[in-house]
Structure formats: C-alpha cells, structure tokens
Design a protein around this motif. Structure first.
Motif, PDB file in Angstrom:
ATOM      1  N   PHE A  29       0.855  -1.175   0.000  1.00  0.00           N
ATOM      2  CA  PHE A  29       0.000   0.000   0.000  1.00  0.00           C
ATOM      3  C   PHE A  29       0.895   1.230   0.000  1.00  0.00           C
ATOM      4  N   LYS A  31       0.968   5.055   1.001  1.00  0.00           N
ATOM      5  CA  LYS A  31       0.208   5.948   1.872  1.00  0.00           C
ATOM      6  C   LYS A  31       0.972   7.238   2.116  1.00  0.00           C
ATOM      7  N   VAL A  43      -3.875   1.521   7.719  1.00  0.00           N
ATOM      8  CA  VAL A  43      -4.319   0.530   6.742  1.00  0.00           C
ATOM      9  C   VAL A  43      -5.404  -0.286   7.444  1.00  0.00           C
ATOM     10  N   SER A  44      -6.570  -0.356   6.824  1.00  0.00           N
ATOM     11  CA  SER A  44      -7.696  -1.029   7.469  1.00  0.00           C
ATOM     12  C   SER A  44      -7.878  -2.460   6.956  1.00  0.00           C
ATOM     13  N   LYS A  46     -10.559  -3.536   5.870  1.00  0.00           N
ATOM     14  CA  LYS A  46     -11.359  -3.378   4.652  1.00  0.00           C
ATOM     15  C   LYS A  46     -10.460  -3.212   3.417  1.00  0.00           C
ATOM     16  N   GLU A  47      -9.391  -2.426   3.553  1.00  0.00           N
ATOM     17  CA  GLU A  47      -8.452  -2.236   2.435  1.00  0.00           C
ATOM     18  C   GLU A  47      -7.755  -3.547   2.067  1.00  0.00           C
ATOM     19  N   ILE A  48      -7.326  -4.295   3.087  1.00  0.00           N
ATOM     20  CA  ILE A  48      -6.662  -5.584   2.851  1.00  0.00           C
ATOM     21  C   ILE A  48      -7.642  -6.539   2.187  1.00  0.00           C
ATOM     22  N   SER A  50     -10.286  -5.808   0.335  1.00  0.00           N
ATOM     23  CA  SER A  50     -10.505  -5.367  -1.051  1.00  0.00           C
ATOM     24  C   SER A  50      -9.346  -5.783  -1.948  1.00  0.00           C
ATOM     25  N   PHE A  51      -8.126  -5.640  -1.442  1.00  0.00           N
ATOM     26  CA  PHE A  51      -6.935  -6.019  -2.206  1.00  0.00           C
ATOM     27  C   PHE A  51      -6.990  -7.509  -2.553  1.00  0.00           C
TER      28      PHE A  51
END
Length: 100
Positions: A29, A31, A43-44, A46-48, A50-51
């Motif tokens: 990521f 940032k 880093v959430s 949710k981001e992980i 989605s990835f």
C-alpha cells in the motif's frame, strides 16, 4: 453425520487452497505519511480485504486479524484465519507516497 463431515472436509480443503493462494501474494500500500514515517491514518482490514478480492482471493473480512493498527511505513504482519485451526501470516508492506 457423514454429510456434516463431508461439508467440514470441503470447507477445510477450500480454506487450505485459499491459504496456498495467499503464499504468492505481495501486498503493498502506498500511503501519505509525515517526516517520521507515521501514516495520516491507517491501513484497514477493509483495504486488505478489497486487495485480496481484487486478486481473486475470496475471503471473509472477519478472517483477517490485525494485531495492532498499521499506522507507519514499513513491513507489518496480519493473520488470515479462514478455518478454525488454519491460519497464515501475511506480510503487508506500506510505502511512502511519492510527493510531486
């Protein structure tokens, strides 16, 4: 009972396949951060999630555990646990966004 055992076996095999797919993944990521490499946020899960979905790894968001918030540049480890006694550590790399 055998039907339940069969379902459990399939669920376990699916989880093992999922963890094997994760072996080949490198998560990076970019940032924004301050001069001390602290992120302006974190880093959430949710981001992980989605990835991983983008990489065709279908995992429940609840299966991703972050031990401590990812709030700095560098290498971090999260745990993926798609089945009761199956889990794998996954490295997350956070790099600084290049300033223009």
């Amino acid at each position: 009972k055998s039907e339940i055992a069969d379902k459990e076996k399939i669920a376990r095999e699916n989880a093992e396949n999922l963890l094997n797919k994760i072996d080949d993944i490198k998560i990076v990521f970019q940032k924004e951060s301050d001069e001390k490499d602290q992120l302006y946020g974190s880093v959430s899960v949710k981001e992980i999630h989605s990835f991983l979905i983008e990489k065709d790894i279908k995992i429940n968001i609840d299966d991703i555990q972050i031990n401590e918030p990812i709030k700095s540049i560098g290498e971090h480890t999260v745990s993926i646990s798609p089945y009761d006694d199956l889990s794998k550590h996954l490295k997350i790399f956070v790099t600084k966004t290049k300033e223009i």
